[in-house]
Scaffold this motif. Structure first.
Motif, PDB file in Angstrom:
ATOM      1  N   ASP A 152      37.685  44.758  34.387  1.00 49.96           N
ATOM      2  CA  ASP A 152      38.338  43.568  34.931  1.00 49.96           C
ATOM      3  C   ASP A 152      39.112  42.805  33.860  1.00 49.96           C
ATOM      4  N   ALA A 153      38.798  43.046  32.591  1.00 52.45           N
ATOM      5  CA  ALA A 153      39.375  42.276  31.493  1.00 52.45           C
ATOM      6  C   ALA A 153      40.861  42.577  31.332  1.00 52.45           C
ATOM      7  N   ILE A 154      41.656  41.512  31.164  1.00 57.47           N
ATOM      8  CA  ILE A 154      43.113  41.673  31.088  1.00 57.47           C
ATOM      9  C   ILE A 154      43.660  41.490  29.675  1.00 57.47           C
ATOM     10  N   SER A 155      42.790  41.361  28.677  1.00 59.21           N
ATOM     11  CA  SER A 155      43.265  41.230  27.295  1.00 59.21           C
ATOM     12  C   SER A 155      43.834  42.565  26.829  1.00 59.21           C
ATOM     13  N   PRO A 156      44.818  42.546  25.930  1.00 57.95           N
ATOM     14  CA  PRO A 156      45.401  43.799  25.443  1.00 57.95           C
ATOM     15  C   PRO A 156      44.362  44.784  24.913  1.00 57.95           C
ATOM     16  N   GLY A 157      43.306  44.258  24.273  1.00 59.83           N
ATOM     17  CA  GLY A 157      42.281  45.135  23.716  1.00 59.83           C
ATOM     18  C   GLY A 157      41.519  45.924  24.766  1.00 59.83           C
ATOM     19  N   ASN A 173      40.956  47.057  38.314  1.00 60.06           N
ATOM     20  CA  ASN A 173      41.280  45.666  38.653  1.00 60.06           C
ATOM     21  C   ASN A 173      42.246  45.001  37.690  1.00 60.06           C
ATOM     22  N   ALA A 174      42.123  45.267  36.399  1.00 61.55           N
ATOM     23  CA  ALA A 174      42.901  44.517  35.410  1.00 61.55           C
ATOM     24  C   ALA A 174      44.416  44.620  35.617  1.00 61.55           C
ATOM     25  N   PRO A 175      44.995  45.808  35.754  1.00 63.51           N
ATOM     26  CA  PRO A 175      46.445  45.870  35.980  1.00 63.51           C
ATOM     27  C   PRO A 175      46.869  45.168  37.268  1.00 63.51           C
ATOM     28  N   TYR A 176      46.012  45.237  38.294  1.00 69.89           N
ATOM     29  CA  TYR A 176      46.292  44.509  39.531  1.00 69.89           C
ATOM     30  C   TYR A 176      46.309  43.001  39.291  1.00 69.89           C
ATOM     31  N   THR A 177      45.291  42.501  38.595  1.00 72.24           N
ATOM     32  CA  THR A 177      45.178  41.057  38.361  1.00 72.24           C
ATOM     33  C   THR A 177      46.408  40.518  37.641  1.00 72.24           C
ATOM     34  N   LEU A 178      46.983  41.303  36.755  1.00 74.94           N
ATOM     35  CA  LEU A 178      48.145  40.856  35.983  1.00 74.94           C
ATOM     36  C   LEU A 178      49.396  40.688  36.838  1.00 74.94           C
ATOM     37  N   GLN A 210      41.337  31.341  43.186  1.00 73.98           N
ATOM     38  CA  GLN A 210      40.459  30.775  42.161  1.00 73.98           C
ATOM     39  C   GLN A 210      39.993  31.860  41.210  1.00 73.98           C
ATOM     40  N   LYS A 211      40.010  31.537  39.918  1.00 75.87           N
ATOM     41  CA  LYS A 211      39.510  32.472  38.925  1.00 75.87           C
ATOM     42  C   LYS A 211      37.998  32.624  39.066  1.00 75.87           C
ATOM     43  N   THR A 212      37.544  33.862  39.174  1.00 73.73           N
ATOM     44  CA  THR A 212      36.120  34.179  39.221  1.00 73.73           C
ATOM     45  C   THR A 212      35.885  35.242  38.159  1.00 73.73           C
ATOM     46  N   GLY A 213      35.395  34.818  36.987  1.00 73.17           N
ATOM     47  CA  GLY A 213      35.361  35.718  35.859  1.00 73.17           C
ATOM     48  C   GLY A 213      36.788  36.051  35.454  1.00 73.17           C
ATOM     49  N   ALA A 214      37.086  37.324  35.288  1.00 75.35           N
ATOM     50  CA  ALA A 214      38.449  37.733  34.943  1.00 75.35           C
ATOM     51  C   ALA A 214      39.317  37.911  36.176  1.00 75.35           C
ATOM     52  N   ASN A 215      38.699  37.895  37.358  1.00 75.48           N
ATOM     53  CA  ASN A 215      39.431  38.163  38.590  1.00 75.48           C
ATOM     54  C   ASN A 215      40.001  36.892  39.208  1.00 75.48           C
TER      55      ASN A 215
END
Length: 346
Positions: A152-157, A173-178, A210-215
Motif C-alpha cells: 500500500d505504501a506510495i513512497s519511492p522506496g 494498491n500503491a500505483p492505484y492510490t497515486l 479519507q486517508k486510512t493508512g496509506a490508502n
C-alpha cells in the motif's frame, strides 16, 4: 452492507431520484414477477453475512430497502443516511474520475505518469520509470513489485521494479492510490473537490474521501452508491445531463489487457474465459461469477463491498457491510450471493 438492484433494458426508461431530496419513487416487488418466497429467504440470509443494508431498484425505483445492525461508528442502528466504507470498490469511482479528467482534456491515459508525479516517483531507473503510463495504473500492469513489505505504501522506496509495464498483472494498491495525485496535479484541485464538482453534486451523491493508512478510502451511504451505479447503467447520462462520454467509458468494462481477462479499468468483469485474483499469479479458467450474467461488471472491495452493473438486464446491485472472508475482494461472498439471488430474479 448494502445491496442495490436496478432493472431496465435500456437507460431511456430509467427513473432518476432528485438530487437535493430524500424522495425516491418505489415499486412493489410483486409487479416484477420475481419469486417472493426466495426473496424472503435471500433477505433472511443477508444479515447472517453481516449485511448492513440491502436495496432493490427497478428502473431506478426502490423495490426493497432494508438495513441491519449498527452503524460504522457502533453508535445507533444502520439506516439510509448511514455512511460505510467502499474499500476497493472505490477503485471504479477513481477510474471514472480519471475518465472525466480525460474528457476535460486535463490528461490522457496514454501519458507517462512522470508528467503528473514528476521524475523519481519510484525507485526505478529513469528509463524504467518513463515506461509507466496512466493506463498501466488503471489496468494493474505497472510492473512494480507488489510483493514488497507494504504494497500500500506510495513512497519511492516501496515502488521497485519487477517487470516491464504491461507484461505482468498484479493487484497492487500503491500505483492505484497515486492516481489521486495525478488528478490533483492535472486539475489543480483537491481530490475531494474534483469529485464533488464533477460527479458528486451532479448526481446528488454524498460522500467523502479519507486517508486510512496509506490508502484513500471513499465513504458514503448506500443510496449514494446506488446513484453511482445508476449513472453507470445510464452510460454517464443523469436525467438528461451528460456527465461523461467517450471511448474510455466503453473500455472501462472491457478486458483491459490479455493477462487478467476479467479486469477492466480498476473494475472486475464477468463472462470472460479466465480470471486472476489478488495475491496470486494463477490464471483460473472460467467466469469470475458463474451464476451471474455474463455481461456483469463490478466494483469490489474488502469485506464485501459490491457494486454490480448488468447492462443486458438493466440490473445494478450494491452491497455494503462486513464479511469474514478477509480477502482483498469478496470472491466467495459474491459467488454465494448469486447462488441465492439468481433463483429470485429468473
Amino acid at each position: 452492507m448494502s445491496f442495490f438492484v436496478l432493472f431496465n433494458s435500456n437507460a431511456q426508461g430509467l427513473y432518476f431520484p432528485p438530487n437535493e431530496s430524500e424522495e425516491w419513487k418505489k415499486q412493489p416487488l410483486h409487479e416484477l414477477g420475481w419469486d417472493g418466497v426466495k426473496m424472503a429467504e435471500f433477505l433472511a440470509w443477508l444479515p447472517t453475512q453481516d449485511t448492513r443494508a440491502f436495496i432493490i431498484l427497478k428502473d431506478g425505483k426502490i423495490v426493497v430497502e432494508e438495513y441491519w445492525g449498527s452503524k460504522l461508528t457502533g453508535v445507533g442502528e444502520m439506516d439510509q443516511s448511514s455512511y460505510w466504507y467502499w474499500a476497493s470498490a472505490g477503485k471504479t469511482l477513481t477510474a471514472t474520475l480519471v475518465g472525466i479528467a480525460e474528457n476535460q482534456n486535463l490528461l490522457k491515459t496514454s501519458d507517462r505518469t512522470q508528467k503528473y508525479l514528476g521524475e523519481g516517483w519510484t525507485s526505478l531507473t529513469s528509463k524504467q520509470e518513463r515506461a509507466i503510463r496512466l493506463n498501466h495504473q488503471l489496468t494493474m500492469t505497472t510492473g512494480l513489485d507488489d510483493r514488497v513489505a507494504s504494497p500500500d505504501a506510495i513512497s519511492p522506496g516501496s515502488l521497485t521494479f519487477l517487470a516491464e509495464p504491461g507484461k505482468r498483472w498484479a493487484y497492487h494498491n500503491a500505483p492505484y492510490t497515486l492516481l489521486e495525485d495525478v488528478i490533483k496535479n492535472a486539475s489543480g484541485m483537491s481530490f475531494q473537490n474534483y469529485f464533488q464538482d464533477n460527479l458528486g453534486e451532479k448526481i446528488g451523491m454524498k460522500g467523502f474521501w479519507q486517508k486510512t493508512g496509506a490508502n484513500n478510502v471513499f465513504y458514503s451511504n448506500a443510496r449514494s452508491m446506488a446513484r453511482f451505479g445508476l449513472l453507470l447503467l445510464a452510460k454517464g447520462n443523469w436525467n438528461g445531463e451528460k456527465i461523461w462520454s467517450g471511448d474510455f467509458f466503453d473500455e472501462l468494462s472491457q478486458s483491459s489487457q490479455n493477462l487478467n481477462r476479467s479486469y477492466g479499468y480498476l473494475t472486475w468483469l464477468n463472462g470472460k474465459s479466465s480470471y486472476m485474483i489478488p495475491q496470486s499469479q494463477t490464471i483460473f479458467p472460467g467466469m469470475f461469477v458463474p451464476n451471474a450474467p455474463e455481461d456483469m461488471y463490478q466494483a469490489l472491495g474488502k469485506n464485501g463491498q459490491m457494486l454490480m452493473v448488468i447492462p443486458s438486464e438493466g440490473l445494478v446491485i450494491v452491497r455494503m457491510g462486513g464479511a469474514g472472508e478477509g480477502s482483498q475482494i469478496p470472491f466467495l461472498l459474491i459467488r454465494d450471493s448469486w447462488e441465492r439471488l439468481k433463483p429470485v430474479i429468473e
